[in-house]
Design an enzyme around this catalytic site. Structure first.
Site, PDB file in Angstrom:
ATOM      1  N   ARG A  81       4.468  -0.748  -8.090  1.00  0.00           N
ATOM      2  CA  ARG A  81       5.602  -1.153  -8.934  1.00  0.00           C
ATOM      3  C   ARG A  81       6.776  -0.178  -8.847  1.00  0.00           C
ATOM      4  NH1 ARG A  81       4.051  -5.080 -12.790  1.00  0.00           N
ATOM      5  NH2 ARG A  81       1.814  -5.409 -12.771  1.00  0.00           N
ATOM      6  N   LEU A 123       0.812  -1.215   0.000  1.00  0.00           N
ATOM      7  CA  LEU A 123       0.000   0.000   0.000  1.00  0.00           C
ATOM      8  C   LEU A 123       0.846   1.267   0.000  1.00  0.00           C
ATOM      9  CD1 LEU A 123      -2.653  -1.125   2.653  1.00  0.00           C
ATOM     10  CD2 LEU A 123      -2.776  -1.333   0.148  1.00  0.00           C
ATOM     11  N   HIS A 124       0.339   2.269  -0.708  1.00  0.00           N
ATOM     12  CA  HIS A 124       1.003   3.582  -0.745  1.00  0.00           C
ATOM     13  C   HIS A 124      -0.079   4.660  -0.630  1.00  0.00           C
ATOM     14  CE1 HIS A 124      -0.430   3.707  -4.859  1.00  0.00           C
ATOM     15  NE2 HIS A 124       0.219   2.582  -5.128  1.00  0.00           N
ATOM     16  N   GLN A 158      -4.312 -12.401 -13.127  1.00  0.00           N
ATOM     17  CA  GLN A 158      -4.209 -11.201 -13.951  1.00  0.00           C
ATOM     18  C   GLN A 158      -2.774 -10.899 -14.393  1.00  0.00           C
ATOM     19  OE1 GLN A 158      -5.868  -8.659 -10.667  1.00  0.00           O
ATOM     20  NE2 GLN A 158      -4.458  -7.126 -11.473  1.00  0.00           N
ATOM     21  N   HIS A 173      -3.356   4.277  -2.510  1.00  0.00           N
ATOM     22  CA  HIS A 173      -4.364   3.393  -1.894  1.00  0.00           C
ATOM     23  C   HIS A 173      -5.052   4.102  -0.723  1.00  0.00           C
ATOM     24  CE1 HIS A 173      -1.537   0.205  -3.504  1.00  0.00           C
ATOM     25  NE2 HIS A 173      -2.678  -0.189  -3.999  1.00  0.00           N
ATOM     26  N   GLN A 180      -8.860  -0.473 -16.746  1.00  0.00           N
ATOM     27  CA  GLN A 180      -9.441  -1.389 -15.754  1.00  0.00           C
ATOM     28  C   GLN A 180     -10.753  -0.819 -15.203  1.00  0.00           C
ATOM     29  OE1 GLN A 180      -7.122  -3.369 -12.500  1.00  0.00           O
ATOM     30  NE2 GLN A 180      -7.925  -1.745 -11.210  1.00  0.00           N
TER      31      GLN A 180
HETATM   32  O1  PAF Z   1      -5.852  -2.430  -9.417  1.00  0.00           O
HETATM   33  C1  PAF Z   1      -5.520  -3.434  -8.744  1.00  0.00           C
HETATM   34  O2  PAF Z   1      -4.783  -3.345  -7.765  1.00  0.00           O
HETATM   35  C2  PAF Z   1      -6.042  -4.816  -9.154  1.00  0.00           C
HETATM   36  O3  PAF Z   1      -6.123  -4.922 -10.532  1.00  0.00           O
HETATM   37  C3  PAF Z   1      -7.375  -5.176  -8.487  1.00  0.00           C
HETATM   38  C4  PAF Z   1      -8.492  -4.232  -8.889  1.00  0.00           C
HETATM   39  C5  PAF Z   1      -7.212  -5.153  -6.980  1.00  0.00           C
HETATM   40  C6  PAF Z   1      -7.797  -6.586  -8.889  1.00  0.00           C
HETATM   41  O4  PAF Z   1      -6.850  -7.523  -8.522  1.00  0.00           O
END
Ligand code: PAF
Length: 289
Positions: free
Chosen positions: A191, A35-36, A63, A39, A157
């Site tokens: 990342r 987390l940063h 994913q 988030h 997304q």
């Molecule tokens: O954006 C993300 O961190 C991921 O793609 C998510 C929405 C938690 C799904 O794994």
């Protein structure tokens, strides 16, 4: 903060919560941890709209189209727990891979939007968005939130989740949150922790290219897409570009080179070393619509 590792545990708890508090709203933030501040801004929004804030931390193997990328994804669960707790998160769902997928790692059920998933990140990350939609769909079903908060950095997304939510009548109110940036403009991402000091320096060209495009558009609202692409070329010479374009923000279709942009999304994915980073900026609108 209550922590659950099983689907049965979290859904049972929430069923009981809804039974005892029929008027209270659950706000949910799905994450992959590490987390940063980005988030934390999602958690704060969830706190603002919801009575109970639920966060999930799950690095979703489905994913990742690249095994090495999955294995190198940064993890620091202890720190995540203390950040979530400090932010007033009420419930944390932190399952393992076995709990979510059992023994099935391939041949998973797929939710697909073939057109939108073939563009931008979908082009070079086959299967990525199918994996995202599957986990988000399942989390929505298990948690049944009234609200779910997502960051605008992952704009493609966000669009796909909004479409799925509408088409499958999941009835969750999706709340988009603007990108949170480092002082020098780099979009916050888990990342970023994997960047070497040299790559971290290179990464600054991403947000600079987008800011330059927006500045040019603000100065000259009749600027053509091809001139904007020239700006990318000027800035992105030092990094390996996956894509850098100007898109229709509703469909993610490429805008033609001779188009004058009234509303557009400038979006970029580049590699800094072996770390793939994405960013975007709106012209004539914002990520919320
Ligand atoms: O954006 C993300 O961190 C991921 O793609 C998510 C929405 C938690 C799904 O794994």
């Amino acid at each position: 903060m209550q922590i659950f590792n099983t689907i049965k545990g979290i859904s049972g708890f929430l069923e009981n919560y809804r039974c005892v508090n029929p008027d209270k709203k659950v706000a949910f933030v799905p994450t992959m941890g590490f987390l940063h501040e980005g988030h934390l801004s999602l958690f704060r929004k969830a706190r603002e709209v919801g009575d109970l804030v639920v966060v999930s931390i799950f690095v979703n193997p489905a994913q990742f189209n690249n095994k090495e990328d999955y294995e190198k994804y940064p993890v620091n669960t202890e720190n995540d727990i203390s950040l979530a707790e400090n932010e007033g998160v009420d419930v944390l769902f932190h399952p393992g891979v076995q709990e979510i997928y059992g023994d099935q790692s391939t041949n998973l059920i797929q939710l697909r939007y073939p057109d939108m998933m073939s563009r931008l990140c979908g082009k070079t990350r086959p299967g990525h968005f199918e994996g995202v939609l599957l986990i988000v769909h399942n989390l929505f079903v298990w948690i049944k939130p009234q609200y779910a908060v997502f960051g605008c950095k992952d704009y493609q997304q966000l669009l796909l989740i909004q479409k799925m939510n509408k088409d499958l009548h999941l009835e969750v109110e999706i709340i988009p949150i603007p990108i949170i940036r480092e002082k020098d403009g780099l979009a916050m991402s888990s990342r970023n922790a994997r960047l070497s000091p040299e790559n971290r320096k290179d990464a600054i060209v991403i947000s600079r290219s987008l800011a330059a495009i927006r500045d040019a558009w603000e100065k000259n609202p009749r600027i053509l897409v091809k001139e904007m692409k020239g700006i990318y070329e000027k800035y992105l010479g030092s990094v390996q570009v996956d894509y850098a374009g100007i898109y229709d923000p509703r469909t993610l279709e490429d805008l033609p080179d001779d188009a004058i942009v009234t509303q557009g999304l400038a979006a970029v994915a580049v590699y800094c070393g072996d770390v793939r980073l994405i960013d975007n900026m709106f012209m004539g609108g914002n990520c919320g619509g």
